[in-house]
Design an enzyme around this catalytic site. Structure first.
Site, PDB file in Angstrom:
ATOM      1  N   LYS A   2     -69.769  27.709  81.546  1.00  0.00           N
ATOM      2  CA  LYS A   2     -69.429  27.689  80.187  1.00  0.00           C
ATOM      3  C   LYS A   2     -70.645  28.234  79.334  1.00  0.00           C
ATOM      4  O   LYS A   2     -70.474  29.099  78.545  1.00  0.00           O
ATOM      5  CB  LYS A   2     -69.186  26.288  79.732  1.00  0.00           C
ATOM      6  CG  LYS A   2     -69.129  26.303  78.005  1.00  0.00           C
ATOM      7  CD  LYS A   2     -68.515  24.855  77.757  1.00  0.00           C
ATOM      8  CE  LYS A   2     -69.839  23.781  77.519  1.00  0.00           C
ATOM      9  NZ  LYS A   2     -70.725  23.904  76.458  1.00  0.00           N
ATOM     10  N   ASN A   3     -71.892  27.691  79.680  1.00  0.00           N
ATOM     11  CA  ASN A   3     -73.085  28.012  78.732  1.00  0.00           C
ATOM     12  C   ASN A   3     -73.764  29.490  78.994  1.00  0.00           C
ATOM     13  O   ASN A   3     -74.533  29.805  78.104  1.00  0.00           O
ATOM     14  CB  ASN A   3     -74.067  26.917  78.886  1.00  0.00           C
ATOM     15  CG  ASN A   3     -73.465  25.370  78.162  1.00  0.00           C
ATOM     16  OD1 ASN A   3     -72.636  25.648  77.538  1.00  0.00           O
ATOM     17  ND2 ASN A   3     -74.205  24.574  78.498  1.00  0.00           N
ATOM     18  N   CYS A  21     -72.559  17.369  65.625  1.00  0.00           N
ATOM     19  CA  CYS A  21     -71.632  16.848  66.367  1.00  0.00           C
ATOM     20  C   CYS A  21     -71.858  15.706  67.125  1.00  0.00           C
ATOM     21  O   CYS A  21     -72.610  14.784  66.769  1.00  0.00           O
ATOM     22  CB  CYS A  21     -71.237  18.087  67.516  1.00  0.00           C
ATOM     23  SG  CYS A  21     -72.310  17.892  68.824  1.00  0.00           S
ATOM     24  N   ARG A  42     -62.502  21.903  76.728  1.00  0.00           N
ATOM     25  CA  ARG A  42     -63.457  22.504  76.164  1.00  0.00           C
ATOM     26  C   ARG A  42     -64.118  23.265  77.196  1.00  0.00           C
ATOM     27  O   ARG A  42     -64.905  24.605  77.069  1.00  0.00           O
ATOM     28  CB  ARG A  42     -64.378  21.835  75.149  1.00  0.00           C
ATOM     29  CG  ARG A  42     -63.816  21.589  73.777  1.00  0.00           C
ATOM     30  CD  ARG A  42     -65.049  20.809  72.968  1.00  0.00           C
ATOM     31  NE  ARG A  42     -66.350  21.563  73.189  1.00  0.00           N
ATOM     32  CZ  ARG A  42     -67.465  21.008  73.369  1.00  0.00           C
ATOM     33  NH1 ARG A  42     -67.542  19.635  72.943  1.00  0.00           N
ATOM     34  NH2 ARG A  42     -68.333  21.616  73.365  1.00  0.00           N
ATOM     35  N   ARG A  77     -78.093  18.339  65.514  1.00  0.00           N
ATOM     36  CA  ARG A  77     -78.230  19.504  66.277  1.00  0.00           C
ATOM     37  C   ARG A  77     -78.283  20.588  65.077  1.00  0.00           C
ATOM     38  O   ARG A  77     -77.477  21.490  64.900  1.00  0.00           O
ATOM     39  CB  ARG A  77     -76.845  19.850  67.122  1.00  0.00           C
ATOM     40  CG  ARG A  77     -76.517  18.940  68.122  1.00  0.00           C
ATOM     41  CD  ARG A  77     -75.372  19.307  68.869  1.00  0.00           C
ATOM     42  NE  ARG A  77     -75.747  20.342  69.931  1.00  0.00           N
ATOM     43  CZ  ARG A  77     -75.020  20.930  70.954  1.00  0.00           C
ATOM     44  NH1 ARG A  77     -73.942  20.177  71.047  1.00  0.00           N
ATOM     45  NH2 ARG A  77     -75.413  21.723  71.734  1.00  0.00           N
ATOM     46  N   ASP A 134     -82.758  24.930  62.635  1.00  0.00           N
ATOM     47  CA  ASP A 134     -83.955  25.050  62.187  1.00  0.00           C
ATOM     48  C   ASP A 134     -84.844  26.026  62.941  1.00  0.00           C
ATOM     49  O   ASP A 134     -85.437  27.112  62.676  1.00  0.00           O
ATOM     50  CB  ASP A 134     -84.882  24.031  61.659  1.00  0.00           C
ATOM     51  CG  ASP A 134     -84.828  23.003  62.599  1.00  0.00           C
ATOM     52  OD1 ASP A 134     -83.956  22.713  63.360  1.00  0.00           O
ATOM     53  OD2 ASP A 134     -86.155  22.583  62.884  1.00  0.00           O
ATOM     54  N   ASP A 142     -77.251  16.839  80.199  1.00  0.00           N
ATOM     55  CA  ASP A 142     -75.861  17.001  80.523  1.00  0.00           C
ATOM     56  C   ASP A 142     -75.438  16.451  81.788  1.00  0.00           C
ATOM     57  O   ASP A 142     -74.219  15.991  82.054  1.00  0.00           O
ATOM     58  CB  ASP A 142     -75.365  18.499  80.859  1.00  0.00           C
ATOM     59  CG  ASP A 142     -75.667  19.312  79.746  1.00  0.00           C
ATOM     60  OD1 ASP A 142     -74.751  19.427  78.666  1.00  0.00           O
ATOM     61  OD2 ASP A 142     -76.766  19.623  79.491  1.00  0.00           O
TER      62      ASP A 142
END
Ligand code: EPU
Length: 444
Positions: A22-23, A118, A423, A123, A126, A309
């Protein structure tokens, strides 16, 4: 709205193919915007986050489609029609803020909604903004419309040191630097393998990016990027989820795909905990239960450390070990919401606040953002047999963990908020069912 009804008790057995990461996949959509030639991405996972990124790119005017049968993404390039990401799309997926870089490089101007927080923390972006500003972008946030407004006739190369690790921040600056004027040197850059997967994709498009040291990346700006065909890496987080499913259910599963080199911290902890794994081929690994799990102490961190994760599924595994295990989360400030759900199933987990001498330096999140009521540590007392419960998913990895919890629990559990799991995991229930689980997806 959909829910899972999960009957627990079956050990998982069999073979499974891991999906594309996914990432890595999400960022390929952003990279496609940097060229007006055709980009083909292979091995994509069919997950809702990727569909949202594709929808966002379409809104920008990109001609882009997913071929589900081929598991490939086709971006035909061409001109874009807007440099603004509408709020209703941006608000649904944080990664859409990464379009800032290619939009700046194509239009010299970009407007993106504030990705905001989230359920795993504040998150902010900056560190991304600071880097882009150093490259010559004028960026301001307008609280009256909730958008970041950015302008730069042409970005220029820069020497930039990240104050702390940021995975997508590093990728955002790479995406900005590839077509900037001159050389960019990123120091204290993230080392996650997905960052290197993006680098490989961009280099195959004609970019000149080199990781010269572990945490230093040099980018020579080029005028134009061309089309390419690229196959993305396997999903490390999915491998860990499936491996823990095998171990926690006292089964054995052979996982096809994925480099073990990227999983070193996980594999070492599996050994330490007394779980079994063995190589069955270059990218094939068998995970199997062995008697008597041992407790472990985990401190999460940026790659190559034990990933944030992985801590939620690991906590579930530790509920089945004899003794006291601990997890200290250092990357996000609020990633323990799953604990309340596991407790409903009989898990004995307490929160604690680990003592850290320089929290501002030690934690990966901005310490000033820290909420009083968030804890950074948990203690897991095992073993506790789990029983069924009615559960609610807070975020993606928590969701996968609760699926596994339902699978090893006594009785029938119901899991709400399945769309969070969709997701990032493609049809998780069908794939686990093929390994012997009993999970039904029910439309509410
Ligand atoms: N941070 C800031 N300011 C910034 C950037 C980051 O305060 O400008 C903070 C974050 O809030 C966080 C920490 O620094 O507390 C680390 O954030 P990082 O930027 O490294 O994480 P990310 O890029 O937002 C990616 C993955 C995450 C994964 C982390 C860690 C994507 C789309 N997301 O997030 O994946 O956990 O890196 O490797 O690549 C997931 O897949 O479920 C997921 C959350």
């Amino acid at each position: 709205m959909e829910k899972f009804v999960i009957k627990g008790g079956q050990p998982l057995k069999g073979e499974v193919m891991v999906a594309g990461a996914k990432n890595a996949a999400l960022k390929t959509v952003v990279a496609s915007v940097l060229t007006d030639e055709e980009v083909v991405i292979e091995n994509i996972p069919l997950i809702s986050d990727l569909f949202l990124m594709v929808e966002t790119a379409k809104r920008l005017g990109l001609s882009i489609e997913i071929d589900k049968k081929k598991r490939a993404l086709f971006s035909k390039g061409g001109s874009l029609k807007t440099n603004k990401i509408p709020l209703e799309v941006g608000a649904r997926i944080r990664t859409s803020s990464m379009f800032l870089s290619p939009l700046l490089s194509r239009f010299g101007e970009a407007v993106i909604p504030n990705p905001g927080g989230c359920r795993i923390g504040c998150r902010p972006i900056d560190r991304h903004i600071e880097g882009l500003a150093k490259m010559g972008a004028k960026i301001y946030y307008d609280p009256s419309d909730g958008y970041f407004h950015a302008k730069a006739a042409r970005l220029h190369g820069v020497d930039f040191t990240f104050s702390k690790n940021t995975h997508t921040g590093t990728e955002t600056l790479i995406l900005a630097a590839v077509k900037a004027e001159g050389r960019t040197v990123l120091t204290n850059a993230a080392q996650e393998p997905e960052v290197d997967d993006l680098i490989k994709l961009l280099n195959s498009m004609g970019a000149r990016i080199d990781r010269v040291e572990q945490r230093k990346i040099v980018i020579e700006g080029v005028k134009k990027l061309r089309g390419t065909k690229y196959k993305i890496m396997a999903d490390r987080n999915e491998i860990v989820t499936l491996a823990i499913a095998a171990l926690a259910s006292k089964g054995e599963v052979t996982i096809h795909g994925g480099k073990r080199e990227y999983l070193k911290a996980f594999l070492a902890k599996v050994r330490e905990a007394g779980g079994g794994w063995e190589p069955k081929g270059e990218e094939i690994t068998r995970f199997f239960y062995q008697k008597n799990f041992r407790p472990t102490e985990i401190i999460t961190g940026p790659y190559p450390s034990f990933m944030t994760d992985w801590q939620a599924p690991w906590a579930l595994l530790m509920t089945q070990t004899q003794g006291l295990s601990t997890i200290h989360e250092t990357v996000f400030e609020s990633r323990f919401l799953y604990v309340f759900e596991l407790r409903k199933m009989g898990a004995k987990i307490d929160f604690f606040d680990p003592q850290v001498s320089h929290p501002q330096k030690f934690y990966n999140f901005n310490w000033v953002d820290k909420k009083q009521n968030c804890h950074q540590g948990i203690k897991i007392f095992g073993p506790t047999p789990l029983h069924n419960a009615i559960l609610e998913v807070s975020d993606l990895r928590a969701g996968a963990t609760l699926v596994l919890a339902g699978m090893i629990a006594k009785g029938e559990s119901t899991l709400f908020g399945v769309e969070q799991i969709d997701r990032g995991y493609e049809k998780i229930e069908e794939r686990l069912n093929k390994l012997g689980a009993d999970i039904k997806r029910i439309k509410n």
